[in-house]
Design a protein around this motif. Sequence first.
Motif, PDB file in Angstrom:
ATOM      1  N   ALA A 197       0.822  -1.210   0.000  1.00 23.30           N
ATOM      2  CA  ALA A 197       0.000   0.000   0.000  1.00 23.30           C
ATOM      3  C   ALA A 197       0.861   1.267   0.000  1.00 23.30           C
ATOM      4  O   ALA A 197       0.476   2.292  -0.576  1.00 23.30           O
ATOM      5  N   LYS A 198       2.009   1.208   0.671  1.00 20.94           N
ATOM      6  CA  LYS A 198       2.923   2.348   0.653  1.00 20.94           C
ATOM      7  C   LYS A 198       3.512   2.556  -0.737  1.00 20.94           C
ATOM      8  O   LYS A 198       3.761   3.677  -1.159  1.00 20.94           O
ATOM      9  N   ALA A 199       3.724   1.443  -1.434  1.00 15.74           N
ATOM     10  CA  ALA A 199       4.359   1.517  -2.753  1.00 15.74           C
ATOM     11  C   ALA A 199       3.394   1.993  -3.830  1.00 15.74           C
ATOM     12  O   ALA A 199       3.799   2.640  -4.801  1.00 15.74           O
ATOM     13  N   THR A 200       2.100   1.662  -3.670  1.00 17.39           N
ATOM     14  CA  THR A 200       1.136   2.022  -4.710  1.00 17.39           C
ATOM     15  C   THR A 200      -0.273   2.080  -4.147  1.00 17.39           C
ATOM     16  O   THR A 200      -0.607   1.356  -3.205  1.00 17.39           O
ATOM     17  N   GLY A 201      -1.088   2.930  -4.736  1.00 19.76           N
ATOM     18  CA  GLY A 201      -2.505   2.991  -4.386  1.00 19.76           C
ATOM     19  C   GLY A 201      -3.363   2.387  -5.478  1.00 19.76           C
ATOM     20  O   GLY A 201      -4.595   2.428  -5.412  1.00 19.76           O
ATOM     21  N   ASP A 202      -2.707   1.827  -6.495  1.00 21.60           N
ATOM     22  CA  ASP A 202      -3.406   1.213  -7.627  1.00 21.60           C
ATOM     23  C   ASP A 202      -4.124  -0.059  -7.162  1.00 21.60           C
ATOM     24  O   ASP A 202      -3.476  -1.033  -6.759  1.00 21.60           O
ATOM     25  N   THR A 203      -5.457  -0.076  -7.238  1.00 23.54           N
ATOM     26  CA  THR A 203      -6.207  -1.241  -6.742  1.00 23.54           C
ATOM     27  C   THR A 203      -5.995  -2.484  -7.598  1.00 23.54           C
ATOM     28  O   THR A 203      -6.158  -3.606  -7.112  1.00 23.54           O
ATOM     29  N   ASP A 204      -5.631  -2.308  -8.860  1.00 14.19           N
ATOM     30  CA  ASP A 204      -5.315  -3.477  -9.700  1.00 14.19           C
ATOM     31  C   ASP A 204      -4.111  -4.222  -9.124  1.00 14.19           C
ATOM     32  O   ASP A 204      -4.112  -5.457  -9.033  1.00 14.19           O
ATOM     33  N   ILE A 205      -3.097  -3.468  -8.731  1.00 17.48           N
ATOM     34  CA  ILE A 205      -1.893  -4.090  -8.181  1.00 17.48           C
ATOM     35  C   ILE A 205      -2.160  -4.617  -6.769  1.00 17.48           C
ATOM     36  O   ILE A 205      -1.695  -5.696  -6.401  1.00 17.48           O
ATOM     37  N   LEU A 206      -2.939  -3.868  -6.004  1.00 19.55           N
ATOM     38  CA  LEU A 206      -3.273  -4.341  -4.662  1.00 19.55           C
ATOM     39  C   LEU A 206      -4.071  -5.651  -4.730  1.00 19.55           C
ATOM     40  O   LEU A 206      -3.856  -6.555  -3.915  1.00 19.55           O
ATOM     41  N   PHE A 207      -4.963  -5.772  -5.705  1.00 14.59           N
ATOM     42  CA  PHE A 207      -5.699  -7.028  -5.873  1.00 14.59           C
ATOM     43  C   PHE A 207      -4.749  -8.165  -6.260  1.00 14.59           C
ATOM     44  O   PHE A 207      -4.861  -9.285  -5.766  1.00 14.59           O
ATOM     45  N   LYS A 208      -3.797  -7.859  -7.130  1.00 18.44           N
ATOM     46  CA  LYS A 208      -2.801  -8.873  -7.495  1.00 18.44           C
ATOM     47  C   LYS A 208      -1.984  -9.308  -6.281  1.00 18.44           C
ATOM     48  O   LYS A 208      -1.535 -10.461  -6.208  1.00 18.44           O
ATOM     49  N   SER A 209      -1.804  -8.383  -5.339  1.00 18.11           N
ATOM     50  CA  SER A 209      -1.057  -8.758  -4.127  1.00 18.11           C
ATOM     51  C   SER A 209      -1.840  -9.794  -3.312  1.00 18.11           C
ATOM     52  O   SER A 209      -1.251 -10.646  -2.655  1.00 18.11           O
ATOM     53  N   PHE A 210      -3.181  -9.746  -3.382  1.00 24.17           N
ATOM     54  CA  PHE A 210      -3.993 -10.775  -2.719  1.00 24.17           C
ATOM     55  C   PHE A 210      -3.702 -12.139  -3.333  1.00 24.17           C
ATOM     56  O   PHE A 210      -3.530 -13.136  -2.628  1.00 24.17           O
ATOM     57  N   ILE A 211      -3.677 -12.178  -4.660  1.00 19.82           N
ATOM     58  CA  ILE A 211      -3.387 -13.450  -5.358  1.00 19.82           C
ATOM     59  C   ILE A 211      -1.974 -13.913  -5.023  1.00 19.82           C
ATOM     60  O   ILE A 211      -1.729 -15.091  -4.762  1.00 19.82           O
ATOM     61  N   TYR A 212      -1.050 -12.971  -5.025  1.00 19.22           N
ATOM     62  CA  TYR A 212       0.357 -13.294  -4.789  1.00 19.22           C
ATOM     63  C   TYR A 212       0.576 -13.892  -3.402  1.00 19.22           C
ATOM     64  O   TYR A 212       1.310 -14.876  -3.242  1.00 19.22           O
ATOM     65  N   TYR A 213      -0.084 -13.336  -2.406  1.00 16.74           N
ATOM     66  CA  TYR A 213       0.123 -13.809  -1.038  1.00 16.74           C
ATOM     67  C   TYR A 213      -0.895 -14.859  -0.591  1.00 16.74           C
ATOM     68  O   TYR A 213      -0.592 -15.699   0.259  1.00 16.74           O
ATOM     69  N   LEU A 214      -2.104 -14.838  -1.155  1.00 18.81           N
ATOM     70  CA  LEU A 214      -3.199 -15.657  -0.610  1.00 18.81           C
ATOM     71  C   LEU A 214      -3.840 -16.603  -1.615  1.00 18.81           C
ATOM     72  O   LEU A 214      -4.861 -17.226  -1.315  1.00 18.81           O
ATOM     73  N   GLY A 215      -3.263 -16.749  -2.796  1.00 24.08           N
ATOM     74  CA  GLY A 215      -3.854 -17.611  -3.822  1.00 24.08           C
ATOM     75  C   GLY A 215      -4.043 -19.041  -3.329  1.00 24.08           C
ATOM     76  O   GLY A 215      -3.239 -19.562  -2.551  1.00 24.08           O
ATOM     77  N   ASN A 216      -5.137 -19.697  -3.773  1.00 22.23           N
ATOM     78  CA  ASN A 216      -5.457 -21.046  -3.303  1.00 22.23           C
ATOM     79  C   ASN A 216      -4.424 -22.055  -3.806  1.00 22.23           C
ATOM     80  O   ASN A 216      -4.138 -22.127  -5.004  1.00 22.23           O
TER      81      ASN A 216
END
Length: 484
Positions: A116-135
Amino acid sequence: MIKRAITVTSILLLFLTGCSDKKDVSKEKPEAETDVEAVTAPQKKEENKQPEVKEETALTEIEAVKIPATIEEFASSMSGQLTKDFPYDKETASWPSTNTLKGIEDELTEHLRAAAKATGDTDILFKSFIYYLGNSAYDEVVPELMAFKPQFDEPYLPEPEEVSENKAIQEKAAPSKAIIMLDASSSMLLNVDGEQKMKIAKSAVRSFAKTIGATSEVSLYVYGHAGSQENKDKQLSCSKIEEVYPLQKYHEENFYKAVDGVEAKGWTPLAGALNKANEVSQSMDGDITLYIVSDGAETCDGNPVEEAKQFVQGEENRKVNIIGFDVDEKHENQLKAVAEAGQGEYFSAKNTEELKNTVIQKWVPPGMIEIMGKQWASPKGTFAIFWQDMDVDKMSQKISYAINVEQGRFRDAANVMLIEKMITEEQKDRLINKIEEHKEKLEQLNGQLKEQKKMEIDAEVNRIDQKINDWAKRMELLREENKK
């Protein structure tokens, strides 16, 4: 005066000594400070810089995350960095835990804060969910459904030349009682021709039972299906021989269910299976033939040759027929000896086609060819289609469960970011929309795959139906020609 002079002198000496001490310290202190700056300062810079390097690397990897748009991309979805070790059962649970971030929330919070500090872009923040929490189960549940192949038991439809070749033994009859024994030891989990041996053997056994069951009572025993191949389970595995279809007239649906429930697991108590057959057949009348499908020899320290002799001792109308499926030379020799001791025959089948052909062409008496033509019917409208449709439904449902588990984690992650004031309410709403869109896309891909497999089932049914109809037409034309 003297005392005063001494006092003044003493003070002067103390002052000079103090000045001297200060001078020495002033000389040493810069050197010490220089050493600290030379050694400590660079280390502090590196320590402060290291997390930045890690977060920059993570952000680059997050930006590169590919959101699945095809079934193939869905099947190769990456596991989350924090969820990759989560157990399969948890990742595909029908009722996900209410605490979806248990055990990883603190670490996740720090990673999301950095993102969140690095970017406020919600597209990238959503990708961070996949990156850290993907099934972590996607790469198993999706390929499992992709690999599904419809499998209906192929009919044996003999051509006229096959019938004429067997005219000399046309009067040979099927036994009144056919006891089928299926090896379910762990080696049956191995593959032949890209398919699991157990699955191939089940199909061959079903085909045989359906045919021989037209005139014979049928029973099915399994062995090697208990415990595991580990030493601790040897006694259990070697002692359990189970009749899963009691001796009776053939009933297709019940027999199918009995076979379908068998799983390959443990050791190979071939001698125990023969002993069991001998025990239960003591009260039986008529001719009895054992039909054994096995991919290996005895591993439970028994003597199957001796047991085969006991089974047929004093009984001319008993036999032990064996098909060795993908068996090496050493084990094949034992199986041959067992068949010989049991007044029967041994046949070798090295692949799928050989096994199916051997079961029907070698085990079924030629005199049953006309009966077989009537017994075999199209799978259209039968429970077998429902059974395979149900398998597809189960696998597709498992994918849906995995999608729901992942979506729950994503929603909780968005809530964490809002509570910790990493994002605004507006940003959270946009993230929730992306989570919903992602779920809809994955369910769409799941639905496409499910529909594709249902179409494959229909195509296979139509192929077999057409094959039977073509054969029946040829046979009818031949009968008409023979009447002229």
